[in-house]
Design a protein around this motif. Structure first.
Motif, short mmCIF file in Angstrom:
data_model
loop_
_atom_site.label_atom_id
_atom_site.label_comp_id
_atom_site.label_asym_id
_atom_site.label_seq_id
_atom_site.Cartn_x
_atom_site.Cartn_y
_atom_site.Cartn_z
N UNK A 128 60.39 109.81 0.95
CA UNK A 128 59.70 109.49 -0.24
C UNK A 128 60.61 109.33 -1.33
N UNK A 129 61.28 110.38 -1.69
CA UNK A 129 62.38 109.99 -2.86
C UNK A 129 63.28 109.18 -2.57
N UNK A 130 63.81 109.16 -1.42
CA UNK A 130 65.03 108.42 -1.12
C UNK A 130 64.62 106.81 -1.06
N UNK A 131 63.55 106.73 -0.92
CA UNK A 131 63.12 105.02 -1.13
C UNK A 131 63.45 104.64 -2.54
N UNK A 132 63.13 105.48 -3.47
CA UNK A 132 63.25 105.09 -4.68
C UNK A 132 64.80 105.42 -5.40
N UNK A 133 65.85 105.59 -4.38
CA UNK A 133 67.19 105.59 -4.88
C UNK A 133 67.46 107.02 -5.13
N UNK A 134 66.68 107.91 -4.61
CA UNK A 134 67.07 109.44 -4.89
C UNK A 134 67.94 110.04 -3.59
N UNK A 135 68.46 111.24 -3.64
CA UNK A 135 69.23 111.62 -2.60
C UNK A 135 68.54 113.12 -2.25
N UNK A 136 68.63 113.46 -1.00
CA UNK A 136 67.85 114.64 -0.63
C UNK A 136 68.45 115.65 0.36
N UNK A 137 68.18 116.77 0.00
CA UNK A 137 68.84 117.83 1.05
C UNK A 137 67.47 118.42 1.96
N UNK A 138 67.60 118.18 3.03
CA UNK A 138 66.30 118.22 3.97
C UNK A 138 66.25 119.66 4.63
N UNK A 139 65.65 120.76 4.18
CA UNK A 139 65.43 121.86 5.05
C UNK A 139 64.62 121.95 5.97
N UNK A 140 64.62 121.36 7.20
CA UNK A 140 63.20 121.53 8.31
C UNK A 140 62.83 123.14 8.42
N UNK A 141 61.50 123.05 8.81
CA UNK A 141 60.91 124.22 9.37
C UNK A 141 61.53 124.64 10.83
N UNK A 142 62.06 125.88 10.81
CA UNK A 142 62.72 126.28 12.23
C UNK A 142 62.06 125.88 13.63
N UNK A 143 60.45 125.88 13.31
CA UNK A 143 59.74 125.48 14.40
C UNK A 143 59.30 124.38 14.53
N UNK A 144 59.61 123.57 13.79
CA UNK A 144 59.48 121.86 13.94
C UNK A 144 60.72 121.30 13.93
N UNK A 145 61.95 122.07 14.20
CA UNK A 145 63.15 121.50 13.99
C UNK A 145 63.37 120.18 15.19
N UNK A 146 62.92 120.53 16.22
CA UNK A 146 63.13 119.63 17.42
C UNK A 146 62.77 118.03 17.02
N UNK A 147 61.50 118.08 16.68
CA UNK A 147 60.92 116.76 16.18
C UNK A 147 61.54 116.21 15.05
N UNK A 148 62.14 117.02 14.20
CA UNK A 148 62.64 116.71 12.84
C UNK A 148 64.09 116.19 13.35
N UNK A 149 64.58 116.64 14.05
CA UNK A 149 65.89 116.23 14.44
C UNK A 149 66.01 114.90 15.13
N UNK A 150 65.00 114.63 15.89
CA UNK A 150 64.81 113.32 16.24
C UNK A 150 64.40 112.30 15.52
N UNK A 151 63.65 112.77 14.45
CA UNK A 151 63.55 111.81 13.38
C UNK A 151 64.77 111.48 12.42
N UNK A 152 65.57 112.48 12.34
CA UNK A 152 66.80 112.27 11.42
C UNK A 152 67.72 111.25 12.36
N UNK A 153 67.71 111.35 13.70
CA UNK A 153 68.59 110.28 14.29
C UNK A 153 67.89 108.91 14.17
N UNK A 154 66.54 108.65 14.15
CA UNK A 154 66.16 107.59 14.12
C UNK A 154 66.53 106.93 12.58
#
Ligand code: NAD
Length: 540
Positions: free
Chosen positions: A200-226
């Protein structure tokens, strides 16, 4: 390209049924098999490069805790510092991209997610976070795609929000991103929130450091690849799984921290806010703090309620996804005249709920997320059994042999101030208080003041006067309020989500209100024919 393109008007991603014989069912089953038979190695990604710095954590499945799904690398302090440097460097280019080009990246990500990645994303959410096919679909596919498409649409609307101009003067608002980086900290319970908080912030030109939850990291990693496949440039969103303390120590200490986009529990958000406040004079600006946090969501039944609708709302609201939705119903207030029927029907329906591994598609309730959650919920049930003020109406058992299974449970208390009516348990436990029909006025006060939270709530009544009274008296008791419907299942674009009091800053994820937090507008006044004489006429 010199055209100003109109962003397509988004529609909510249609929910696929996964009924027997459908192609999506076959695809999901194949993806579960494939993803479940590999151990995915998840790196830290900084400036587009994958890092495997050594320290790792094993990721297992909630429903089969001996089944390892992934290994995730943990970002060390030095790499986090590189990630901050790289992101602030990337912003110099990213913030000047044409909005259409930034928008195109996220719209493409939504299309990839709903197309070639859909089955894998849902399989990862089912295996890693314990969601049933339907719960995975409405989260990892539909809600996440909606966040991406609607946020792009709302961002376009925001950019069009401009001041008036008068003859000879052109006034504009330049929607600058925040100067610095956004720290996006995401929870386990929604893959969609994982994807939304950094994008959401990146759409507006921001940059982000994303710390995913350890227990959701598999799906979050797939989304990062998307996101990478959709053309997100290196450094714009850095993927930094890691130990919370290490990541927070480095990021909060940096003077370039421009904002925190958090969803998770209230105590963690309190801690983050205090740490930022302690360092306030060291930041370049005032970091924006956006946090959506806990809840103790209510369902209030009036004596005129439609009991069948109420029962369905209680069952779905309290037990879907094992009660681990932030919006889940966890306290209900039932009038004495309806209670015998409500109790009997709930007991009968709860006996029919099948609990187990959601890879078996006949299962309605899976396991809770991890051992920590299991132990916490088990303690609640042990305490309830020993408490003379609490009666276990249905459920109450736990089983950790295969997975972290906690039975859907209905508790009843005679004490409306009991902590089972006010503390967030975050599991499949619904607490009930039965009130006398002539104490409607008192029960409205109880609902409003019964817990420190104000996230979601619902009233069931056929009598319009009761609806009107509750609407007024419970105005501040919930940020998402439902009349004759369950208190879960908010849809992006339809019911913007978030709550007040101890439930967060209520910046409504997936709405223009949230996007407003990620811009710092610059006003530009341009004058065509500027004054050339300093003397005003009145001086003559
Ligand atoms: P949590 O607070 O345990 O964790 C959330 C995130 O914060 C995780 O990534 C975790 O690793 C991280 N974290 C923990 N301690 C940290 C620290 N000191 N510094 C930085 N990060 C830290 O919450 P959870 O168990 O993932 O999610 C459940 C909670 O989230 C519930 O309270 C639920 O109500 C809430 N929730 C709220 C909403 C909402 O919209 N209001 C939505 C989803 C979840």
């Amino acid at each position: 390209m010199s055209a100003i393109g109109n962003i397509p008007v988004p529609i909510n991603e249609p929910i696929l049924s996964y009924a027997p014989g459908t192609p999506e069912r076959t695809a999901l089953q194949a993806a579960i098999k494939e993803l479940g038979s590999t151990v995915t190695d998840i790196p830290v990604v900084v400036n587009g490069l994958e890092h495997r710095p050594g320290k790792t954590i094993n990721i297992t499945s909630p429903q089969r805790h001996r089944h390892q799904l992934a290994t995730v690398h943990q970002a060390p302090a030095a790499l986090l510092q590189d990630a901050i440097d790289g992101a602030t460097e990337a912003q110099k280019d990213w913030e000047h991209w044409a909005f259409a080009d930034r928008a195109a990246v996220f719209m493409k990500a939504a299309d990839l997610l709903c197309g070639p990645w859909r089955a894998r994303m849902n399989a990862a959410t089912l295996l890693g976070q314990g969601k049933t096919p339907h719960q995975a679909e409405i989260d990892a596919a539909c809600e996440l795609a909606d966040f991406l498409r609607f946020n792009v649409h709302y961002a376009e609307r925001l950019l069009h929000e401009q001041p008036i101009s008068v003859p000879g003067v052109w006034n504009r608002l330049d929607y600058r991103p925040l100067e610095g980086f956004i720290y996006a900290i995401t929870p386990f319970n929604f893959t969609a929130i994982g994807g939304n908080l950094p994008t959401a912030p990146a759409i507006l030109g921001n940059v982000a450091l994303w710390k995913p939850s350890t227990t959701a990291v598999l799906s979050n990693w797939l989304f990062y690849q998307i996101l990478q496949e959709a053309g997100l440039p290196p450094g714009v969103i850095q993927f930094v799984p890691g130990e919370s303390a290490t990541v927070s120590d480095v990021l909060i200490a940096d003077s370039r921290l421009a904002g925190i986009h958090f969803t998770g529990s209230t105590p963690v958000f309190h801690q983050l806010w205090k740490r930022v406040a302690d360092r306030l004079d060291q930041y370049r600006g005032y970091p924006r703090l956006v946090g959506e946090t806990g809840g103790k969501n209510f369902i209030l039944a009036h004596a005129s309620a439609d009991v069948d609708a109420l029962i369905t709302a209680l069952l779905r609201g309290a037990f879907e996804y094992q009660g681990q939705k932030c919006s889940a119903a966890s306290r209900c207030y039932i009038p004495r005249s309806l209670w015998p029927r409500v109790e009997e029907q709930l007991r009968a329906e709860m006996a029919m709920i099948k609990m187990g591994d959601p890879a078996d598609f006949s299962v309605f309730v899976g396991a809770v997320i991890d051992q920590r959650a299991y132990n916490r919920l088990e303690q609640v049930l042990i305490a309830a059994k020993a408490d003379p003020r609490v009666r276990i109406v249905a459920g109450g058992k736990c089983d950790a042999r295969e997975g972290w299974f906690v039975e859907p449970t209905l508790l009843e208390t005679t004490d409306p101030q009991h902590q089972i009516m006010s503390v967030e348990f975050f599991g499949p436990i619904l607490s009930a208080y039965v009130y006398e029909d002539n104490q409607w006025d008192e029960v409205l006060t109880l609902v409003d003041s019964g817990s420190p939270y104000a996230l979601t709530g619902a009233i069931f009544a056929q009598d319009r006067r009761a609806v009107v009274e509750a609407d007024k008296r419970l105005r501040h008791a919930a940020g998402n309020y439902y009349v004759n419907d369950k208190c879960t299942g908010a849809v992006v674009g339809q019911q913007p989500f978030g709550g007040g009091r101890a439930s967060g800053t209520n910046d409504k994820a997936g709405s223009i209100l949230n996007l407003c937090r990620w811009v710092s507008a610059r006003t530009i006044k341009e004058t065509g024919n500027p004054a050339k004489d300093w003397r005003y006429p009145y001086l003559g």
